[in-house]
Write a protein that holds these residues in place. Structure first.
Motif, PDB file in Angstrom:
ATOM      1  N   LYS A   1      49.077 -20.168  14.469  1.00  0.00           N
ATOM      2  CA  LYS A   1      48.210 -21.352  14.673  1.00  0.00           C
ATOM      3  C   LYS A   1      46.847 -20.814  15.182  1.00  0.00           C
ATOM      4  O   LYS A   1      45.903 -20.996  14.606  1.00  0.00           O
ATOM      5  N   SER A   2      47.219 -19.833  16.178  1.00  0.00           N
ATOM      6  CA  SER A   2      45.889 -19.552  17.084  1.00  0.00           C
ATOM      7  C   SER A   2      45.179 -18.740  15.793  1.00  0.00           C
ATOM      8  O   SER A   2      43.846 -18.772  15.874  1.00  0.00           O
ATOM      9  N   THR A   3      45.769 -17.819  15.343  1.00  0.00           N
ATOM     10  CA  THR A   3      45.218 -16.910  14.310  1.00  0.00           C
ATOM     11  C   THR A   3      44.189 -17.769  13.202  1.00  0.00           C
ATOM     12  O   THR A   3      43.223 -17.298  12.865  1.00  0.00           O
TER      13      THR A   3
ATOM     14  N   PHE B   1      40.060 -26.783  19.037  1.00  0.00           N
ATOM     15  CA  PHE B   1      40.883 -26.694  20.202  1.00  0.00           C
ATOM     16  C   PHE B   1      42.195 -25.734  20.028  1.00  0.00           C
ATOM     17  O   PHE B   1      43.219 -25.941  19.258  1.00  0.00           O
ATOM     18  N   ASP B   2      42.132 -25.066  20.898  1.00  0.00           N
ATOM     19  CA  ASP B   2      43.727 -24.020  21.145  1.00  0.00           C
ATOM     20  C   ASP B   2      44.478 -24.474  22.293  1.00  0.00           C
ATOM     21  O   ASP B   2      44.171 -23.975  23.248  1.00  0.00           O
ATOM     22  N   GLU B   3      45.422 -25.373  21.995  1.00  0.00           N
ATOM     23  CA  GLU B   3      46.244 -25.522  23.150  1.00  0.00           C
ATOM     24  C   GLU B   3      45.821 -26.027  24.419  1.00  0.00           C
ATOM     25  O   GLU B   3      45.943 -25.454  25.393  1.00  0.00           O
ATOM     26  N   PRO B   4      44.900 -27.058  24.255  1.00  0.00           N
ATOM     27  CA  PRO B   4      43.793 -27.170  25.406  1.00  0.00           C
ATOM     28  C   PRO B   4      44.462 -28.056  26.609  1.00  0.00           C
ATOM     29  O   PRO B   4      44.138 -28.033  27.597  1.00  0.00           O
TER      30      PRO B   4
END
Ligand code: ATP
Ligand code: MG
Lengths: 351, 293
Positions: free
Chosen positions: A42-44, A157-160
């Protein structure tokens, strides 16, 4: 504001491929949630859209402009990181103003924009504090503020919310969604929390091991999971999955016939959501009840399908007690709520 | 957030700090006190008797143009050494930080100069710049530059600064490198997304975040330039030509042990003590305020 198109995105780290060809077309103003277990990429994926990670092959378009070879600063995006990544040596105001200052926005305008964002996020009284003097929720809001003063084309947004406590998470979830509605900025939101995905997404991308298992609205995914993985990942408690067979146009779980199907004869995976069992005296599905967990609004019942030792979870509305151990109770299941998946591939079978 | 260990009773804490106190007393306070005492006397050349002169030694020193020149030399020398030891180190650390792979080889190579003893380093540089057989001075000669640090004070200063700073680069590099590695990646990425290019990020984000390390190195390097460059100066120039590389510490040695003027030498030590004390106070009071921990 802009649409975002990902075309057959592939990512390799050295010889290891972690993203295996993702295609998605995101409309202007849409809120897309990327959801999946830890390590699925996901982050990638998000970082490739941000330009923090190179793309091994495929193309990314933001507002119909190919951005694959552009630096992050040339993409007109803003990102909120999991750890917020605030500049520790700057005040809240300086944090929010940093991007505008670099963009060469005049001083009065910066002041005005920061004040406005601060008002929106209720940070007005905290503008002169340093990040370390803020609580987690406040830091989260500053990170949001820093992203939105720049009025980017796309929010990432990355797992904010993953560093916040449960209550604050629910509150911030609503605030982010509300804000996005108001501003109408295209957003990509990464989370591993399926409740966040269900509640926030216009559409969600369910990811597993670098593959988009399903892309669709939350209800689509809930009602019509395209794969076994999507079926099990979305919904809480998770869908019950049984090894079943199709024989003579009937779905059979052991000896129990659960209904007609057009699928061809053979082994299948049968999925039924815990909330789709209906108590019925003459129900064909007999369940040996073991433990009940009353949650207030509903009760989770753990048991076994009678005459087998297949574990099963059932969610019933209201409060239920089970007195003696190993009571047997009958259930029926609406045919519409039976999901069949191909046994080896996990693909949904046409009903 | 402070983490403190609390002791019950007083015996154990006293025992724990006792070695440090004893060492400080024997090797610092006792000689310092003796230097203060000696600075009030002028001993005869054979060291058999001493005449009390009060602050006479100090009066004489402060009106001595050579001594005042040495003050200036020291200031120039420390600023140059600190700058030449820190700026290249920071630059190399930034490069190493950008290139993650292979950086361990790179790092190891950069540590080597630090392992060379100061006097040896001095001899090394002396050979390279030897006016008759030196490699570096020969090359300079090819370009039409006549290198002669034995006669030219500016060149002598340049050489001792170079030789002193060179070995420190690796030490400073290690600290800078560690500090850079500790800057959270996501903060840099956030700045990149905010539109800051590499050097902008460096000056507005990275440099402020590593300022505690920079401050620490500043103190350490100034102290080094003051006190630990003795060996290098002694081997390369012996303070010459015409005292152009005689820093305060070297003058203490030259006047006291070579010139046998122990009274003046002691007075110089006392002045040095004050200078260093003052510097430290200034550094902590004024520079530390601008450091973000
Ligand atoms: N720089 C890298 N070098 C090599 N492999 C990497 C790198 N970054 C990520 N990976 C690998 O890529 C895969 C996907 O990582 P990613 O960070 O995108 O996961 P994620 O879905 O965000 O997980 P999480 O929910 O835990 O944050 C993981 O298997 C990870 O080990
Ligand atoms: Mg992640």
């Amino acid at each position: 504001m802009a649409n975002v198109v990902l075309k057959d995105i592939i990512k390799r780290f050295g010889s290891v491929q972690v993203i295996h060809g993702i295609d998605v077309s995101i409309a202007d103003g849409e809120f897309i949630v990327i959801v999946g277990p830890s390590g699925c990429g996901k982050s990638t994926l998000l970082r490739m859209v941000a330009g923090l990670e190179t793309v091994s092959s495929g193309d990314i378009f933001i507002g119909d402009e190919a951005v694959k070879d552009k630096e992050p600063m040339e993409r007109d995006i803003a990102m909120v990181f999991q750890n917020y990544a605030l500049y520790p040596h700057m005040s809240v105001r300086q944090n929010m103003a940093y991007g505008l200052k670099i963009a060469g926005v005049p001083k009065d305008e910066i002041r005005q924009k920061v004040d406005e964002a601060a008002r929106l996020l209720e940070l007005t009284l905290l503008l002169d504090r340093k990040p370390r003097q803020l609580s987690g929720g406040q830091r989260q809001r500053v990170a949001m503020g820093r992203a939105l003063v720049r009025e980017p084309k796309v929010f990432l947004f990355d797992e904010p919310l993953s560093n916040l406590d449960a209550k604050l998470r629910v509150q911030m979830r609503l605030e982010i969604k509300e804000l996005q509605n108001k501003l109408g900025i295209t957003s990509l939101y990464v989370t591993h929390d399926q409740v966040e995905a269900m509640t926030m997404a216009d559409r969600m991308i369910v990811m597993n091991e670098g593959v988009a298992e399903q892309i669709g609205t939350p209800l689509d995914v809930y009602e019509m999971p395209r794969t076994l993985f999507a079926a099990q990942f979305i919904g809480s408690p998770a869908m019950n999955i049984f090894d079943a067979r199709v024989e003579k146009g009937q779905v059979r779980l052991g000896k129990i016939a659960l209904g007609k199907t057009k699928c061809k004869t053979g082994a299948v995976k049968l999925g039924i959501r815990p909330e789709h069992f209906i108590p019925a005296k003459q129900g064909k599905l007999k369940v040996k009840l073991k433990i009940a967990e009353p949650l207030g609004a509903n009760t989770l019942i753990y048991g076994e399908v009678a005459d087998t030792n297949l574990p099963i979870v059932i969610s019933l509305a209201g409060v239920h007690q089970i007195d003696g151990n190993n009571d047997i109770m009958g259930f029926s299941v609406d045919k519409a709520h039976i999901h069949l998946f191909d046994a080896p591939s996990g693909k949904r079978l046409a009903d | 957030m402070e983490k403190r260990v609390t002791f019950r009773g007083w015996l154990l804490p006293i025992l724990l700090i006792a070695p440090q106190i004893v060492i400080s007393l024997i090797f610092f306070f006792y000689p310092a006190a003796q230097a203060v005492w000696q600075s009030l006397f002028i001993p005869d050349p054979f060291g058999l008797s001493a005449r009390f002169v009060g602050l006479g030694n100090f009066e004489f020193l402060l009106s001595d143009p050579f001594y005042r020149a040495s003050f200036f030399t020291t200031a120039l020398f420390s600023i140059l050494v600190t700058a030449f030891a820190m700026v290249p180190a920071l630059f190399l650390a930034v490069l190493a930080d950008r290139l993650i792979k292979g950086s361990s080889v790179y790092r190891t190579m950069l540590i080597w100069p630090y392992a060379v003893a100061p006097a040896i380093a001095g001899v090394l540089w002396l050979f390279m710049f030897n006016t008759r057989v030196g490699l570096a001075s020969w090359y300079l000669g090819q370009f039409g530059y006549d290198w002669n640090h034995v006669l030219n004070g500016g060149e002598a200063m340049g050489l001792v600064v170079l030789a002193s700073a060179w070995g420190r680069i690796s030490y400073n590099f290690l600290f800078f490198f560690a500090a850079l590695q500790a800057v959270p990646r996501s903060v840099i990425e956030a700045a990149a997304i905010d539109g800051a290019h590499f050097w902008r990020r460096f000056f507005t984000i990275v440099l402020p975040l590593i300022s505690p390390t920079t401050f620490f190195l500043l103190v350490v390097n100034v102290v080094y330039a003051f006190f630990e460059t003795f060996g290098i100066i002694h081997t390369i120039t012996a303070g010459g030509p015409q005292q152009s590389t005689t820093i305060l510490v070297y003058k203490v040695f030259a006047d006291g042990f070579v010139g046998q003027d122990l009274g003046s030498s002691s007075a110089q030590s006392v002045i040095l003590l004050f200078v260093v004390g003052l510097l430290t106070v200034i550094q902590f009071k004024y520079i530390e305020k601008r450091v973000h921990y």
